[in-house]
Scaffold this motif. Sequence first.
Motif, PDB file in Angstrom:
ATOM      1  N   TRP A 402       0.825  -1.205   0.000  1.00  0.00           N
ATOM      2  CA  TRP A 402       0.000   0.000   0.000  1.00  0.00           C
ATOM      3  C   TRP A 402       0.859   1.256   0.000  1.00  0.00           C
ATOM      4  O   TRP A 402       0.534   2.250  -0.632  1.00  0.00           O
ATOM      5  N   ALA A 403       1.984   1.196   0.713  1.00  0.00           N
ATOM      6  CA  ALA A 403       2.886   2.348   0.788  1.00  0.00           C
ATOM      7  C   ALA A 403       4.300   1.829   0.971  1.00  0.00           C
ATOM      8  O   ALA A 403       4.508   0.651   1.230  1.00  0.00           O
ATOM      9  N   ARG A 404       5.290   2.723   0.821  1.00  0.00           N
ATOM     10  CA  ARG A 404       6.673   2.282   0.870  1.00  0.00           C
ATOM     11  C   ARG A 404       7.275   2.359   2.270  1.00  0.00           C
ATOM     12  O   ARG A 404       8.408   1.923   2.473  1.00  0.00           O
ATOM     13  N   ALA A 405       6.534   2.929   3.214  1.00  0.00           N
ATOM     14  CA  ALA A 405       7.103   3.149   4.545  1.00  0.00           C
ATOM     15  C   ALA A 405       7.663   1.861   5.143  1.00  0.00           C
ATOM     16  O   ALA A 405       8.690   1.882   5.823  1.00  0.00           O
TER      17      ALA A 405
ATOM     18  N   PHE B 158      -3.435   7.921   0.936  1.00  0.00           N
ATOM     19  CA  PHE B 158      -4.111   7.416   2.125  1.00  0.00           C
ATOM     20  C   PHE B 158      -3.110   6.776   3.079  1.00  0.00           C
ATOM     21  O   PHE B 158      -2.892   5.571   3.051  1.00  0.00           O
ATOM     22  N   ASP B 159      -2.515   7.618   3.870  1.00  0.00           N
ATOM     23  CA  ASP B 159      -1.533   7.169   4.854  1.00  0.00           C
ATOM     24  C   ASP B 159      -1.865   7.840   6.172  1.00  0.00           C
ATOM     25  O   ASP B 159      -1.627   9.030   6.323  1.00  0.00           O
ATOM     26  N   PRO B 160      -2.458   7.091   7.129  1.00  0.00           N
ATOM     27  CA  PRO B 160      -2.759   5.655   7.120  1.00  0.00           C
ATOM     28  C   PRO B 160      -3.893   5.315   6.143  1.00  0.00           C
ATOM     29  O   PRO B 160      -4.621   6.210   5.722  1.00  0.00           O
ATOM     30  N   GLN B 169      -5.766  13.948   1.376  1.00  0.00           N
ATOM     31  CA  GLN B 169      -5.306  15.014   0.478  1.00  0.00           C
ATOM     32  C   GLN B 169      -4.211  15.834   1.143  1.00  0.00           C
ATOM     33  O   GLN B 169      -3.232  16.218   0.488  1.00  0.00           O
ATOM     34  N   ARG B 170      -4.340  16.080   2.436  1.00  0.00           N
ATOM     35  CA  ARG B 170      -3.253  16.796   3.138  1.00  0.00           C
ATOM     36  C   ARG B 170      -1.989  15.951   3.135  1.00  0.00           C
ATOM     37  O   ARG B 170      -0.893  16.451   2.923  1.00  0.00           O
ATOM     38  N   ALA B 171      -2.148  14.628   3.366  1.00  0.00           N
ATOM     39  CA  ALA B 171      -0.978  13.736   3.359  1.00  0.00           C
ATOM     40  C   ALA B 171      -0.304  13.753   1.998  1.00  0.00           C
ATOM     41  O   ALA B 171       0.931  13.732   1.886  1.00  0.00           O
ATOM     42  N   LYS B 172      -1.105  13.785   0.935  1.00  0.00           N
ATOM     43  CA  LYS B 172      -0.534  13.857  -0.412  1.00  0.00           C
ATOM     44  C   LYS B 172       0.254  15.136  -0.606  1.00  0.00           C
ATOM     45  O   LYS B 172       1.371  15.121  -1.131  1.00  0.00           O
ATOM     46  N   MET B 173      -0.316  16.260  -0.162  1.00  0.00           N
ATOM     47  CA  MET B 173       0.375  17.539  -0.351  1.00  0.00           C
ATOM     48  C   MET B 173       1.701  17.552   0.417  1.00  0.00           C
ATOM     49  O   MET B 173       2.727  17.997  -0.099  1.00  0.00           O
ATOM     50  N   HIS B 338      -4.130   4.116  -4.544  1.00  0.00           N
ATOM     51  CA  HIS B 338      -4.546   5.321  -3.819  1.00  0.00           C
ATOM     52  C   HIS B 338      -5.533   6.142  -4.655  1.00  0.00           C
ATOM     53  O   HIS B 338      -6.413   6.800  -4.121  1.00  0.00           O
ATOM     54  N   TYR B 339      -5.355   6.073  -5.979  1.00  0.00           N
ATOM     55  CA  TYR B 339      -6.301   6.821  -6.814  1.00  0.00           C
ATOM     56  C   TYR B 339      -7.646   6.099  -6.868  1.00  0.00           C
ATOM     57  O   TYR B 339      -8.702   6.732  -6.894  1.00  0.00           O
ATOM     58  N   ALA B 340      -7.609   4.767  -6.880  1.00  0.00           N
ATOM     59  CA  ALA B 340      -8.883   4.041  -6.828  1.00  0.00           C
ATOM     60  C   ALA B 340      -9.664   4.442  -5.573  1.00  0.00           C
ATOM     61  O   ALA B 340     -10.879   4.693  -5.619  1.00  0.00           O
ATOM     62  N   LYS B 341      -8.927   4.544  -4.462  1.00  0.00           N
ATOM     63  CA  LYS B 341      -9.578   4.904  -3.192  1.00  0.00           C
ATOM     64  C   LYS B 341     -10.052   6.360  -3.212  1.00  0.00           C
ATOM     65  O   LYS B 341     -11.104   6.687  -2.645  1.00  0.00           O
ATOM     66  N   THR B 342      -9.266   7.218  -3.842  1.00  0.00           N
ATOM     67  CA  THR B 342      -9.650   8.631  -3.961  1.00  0.00           C
ATOM     68  C   THR B 342     -10.941   8.764  -4.766  1.00  0.00           C
ATOM     69  O   THR B 342     -11.895   9.447  -4.341  1.00  0.00           O
TER      70      THR B 342
END
Lengths: 418, 418
Positions: A402-405, B158-160, B169-173, B338-342
Amino acid sequence: MSTNLVSGTSPAGPVEARDATRSRAAAFDRWLLGRVVLGFQSARVRFRLWDGTEMSASDAAPVGTVVFKDRRALLAFARDPELQFGEGYAAGRIDLIGDFVGIHEEAIRARSGAPERGRRLRHSSGSSREDARHHYDVGNDFYELWLDREMVYTCAYFDPPDATLEEAQRAKMEYVCRKAGLRPGMAVLEAGCGWGALALFMARHHGVTVKAYNVSKEQVRWARRRAREEGLDGRVEFLEADYRAAQGTFDAFVSVGMLEHVGPENYPALGDVIARTLTPTGRGLLHFIGRDRPEPLNAWIEKRIFPGAYPPTVAEVLEGVLQPKGLSVLDVENLRLHYAKTVHAWRTRFEAAAAKLSSRFDESFLRAWHLYLVGAEAAFLAGSLQLFQIAFARSGVNDVPWARAALYAPSAPADGNG
Amino acid sequence: MSTNLVSGTSPAGPVEARDATRSRAAAFDRWLLGRVVLGFQSARVRFRLWDGTEMSASDAAPVGTVVFKDRRALLAFARDPELQFGEGYAAGRIDLIGDFVGIHEEAIRARSGAPERGRRLRHSSGSSREDARHHYDVGNDFYELWLDREMVYTCAYFDPPDATLEEAQRAKMEYVCRKAGLRPGMAVLEAGCGWGALALFMARHHGVTVKAYNVSKEQVRWARRRAREEGLDGRVEFLEADYRAAQGTFDAFVSVGMLEHVGPENYPALGDVIARTLTPTGRGLLHFIGRDRPEPLNAWIEKRIFPGAYPPTVAEVLEGVLQPKGLSVLDVENLRLHYAKTVHAWRTRFEAAAAKLSSRFDESFLRAWHLYLVGAEAAFLAGSLQLFQIAFARSGVNDVPWARAALYAPSAPADGNG
């Protein structure tokens, strides 16, 4: 450099004769030197002739000096610097004074806009074998003198940055395992396994079984012995064969440091092997020396060190290997500076082992290899070579991280024993 | 689906007539339906005609049913399914029953080997403007009903994994800022800034100044208002202009969700802008919808939703934008899921806002947009669309991150206020 053997056989010309106007060189030699210097404009490098005549390629203080010890060396270099620098240096007709790596880095950066020379590459199963033998069958005892204990002859991962070479090679192997998504019980295909360190690491620390291919007899012999000694010969099979012979299916495909020897004309065949052997949800990792733009390998390295090698761009690998087979890029990382640091460590060990090396190998061979290490370190520092890791899966597979972390977690995410 | 407005205006045919042999449809209609079904072989989808005639594309239980409500819809679909499915659905002559996204995902996976249709793309500064206006000047109040509060119309991170859309969206930015290596005092060029959320985030949380370009008048107006309200208008300048007009130099180049609208014939111009405006040690980030292999955009999406759009492969971007300009790839990440989830989050909000939407927009428009969201979610799930982030710097720049672990540190590595 610590010894004459590696640094050159003689002090390189009378250092007091710094002024070109005071030179005794013939007008032609001075004119030719001027042309040579022009080709390295803005490089902080000084060029010196056999009689002390000197010219600089930049007004800034030079990091070192290239010494032509006779006219033949100058003529050859002027005609084809890419090839003849190495030839002249290995033969002892060109010497370097000062910062060896710095001289190379300056030269590479100065010439980064120079036109490419067209050279054709040829690869077949047969020639790959010859090429690999040329390089790797030099003898294990040669590499033992300057590689890490596990004989990992690929880019290490210096995490933390002050890790030793041994630690950094282990960190690289763990990193590769994580990127390939290894979990206990998986079957792994390794194409081009060197002395087998990664295959053994995967089995030992990630509980997988491995089939590892290599065309170098010397390396495979060494790897098999290690597998037996560690009791891993039931789980790791080393095959002295071309990776294209691989049969069966595997949960992961891993290739570290082989792609640069494969040649673009064989990328479709590599893609075929991956597409044919990877399970539907399998993961793959390609780790290779590459380029920012297509360019042939340095002519001398290709002739003397790595016949048939070609460092590709990421785009060449995607379009040649992955795209046609419906494989999807998950992750690309550029570890260029880690390779500069890796080669630096090898070169330092090589220099420290000069006495042992010179008792077993001839001087020209050792000068060539030292120059190759110096040049490689400089190429990674200057950005004319890159180190790419590309992780991939089949297109549309949703069983991906899901992520690279998790790649950066203190212990292995999947099995906790990394 | 919560309302008739979005899900279709009528129950789709007599559900009791499940057996094709009992159908009253003419032989020709049945034959044509058979041909249609053949084109989706192995998809777990059922197709139904206006009279209840049904055929399945797979023996497995279907995830849903495509209903042709009249012969005209069937004929058009049989001729050109890529275009006419959307046309028929928007017009209410095709309906869906069951799992809308699942039907699309099944259809995409079944047709992933289908031959590509050749369609030409055309991009100039003028048409880009028209294209963007087509999509983004629908009206801010439309997008406000289903985007997050900050109107970020690009893939979230989406992290988490259980983050809300706003959090993601904030996490993406923040992620984009870290990948671009932002530090306080830097100047940033943003090409294609949407409603300005990222530009404002960069200035607010990373202490940079931003010049942000967008050709959509509606979006720029909104963005400027927000900048004034937050007192950031001294540090963030929104320009209603093509990004190619950018002048000056910048420490970072950022483009999120624009490249897929640029078109391959304009990649050299994009590369020019980057090469011309990036400082010698500057960093760049391209975030875009892409493909695993070259393929035109779905014909209906291109006609009705995103005129002129083209999701490129990573190789096309490297070869078209970065390589010719001496730019070096540092990092590529695929955030497809992540885009599917968005899109899932957008679609869910769109459906929840059905009552408000239907009071302001006509049914065909809303059915088209709902279908676009459904199809996009499915395309990211099925892997026919990808989301790539490519980080880059000039070739040979050594002021780059040593490792990626810092991207995943709890707080911003550079300024500690992320």
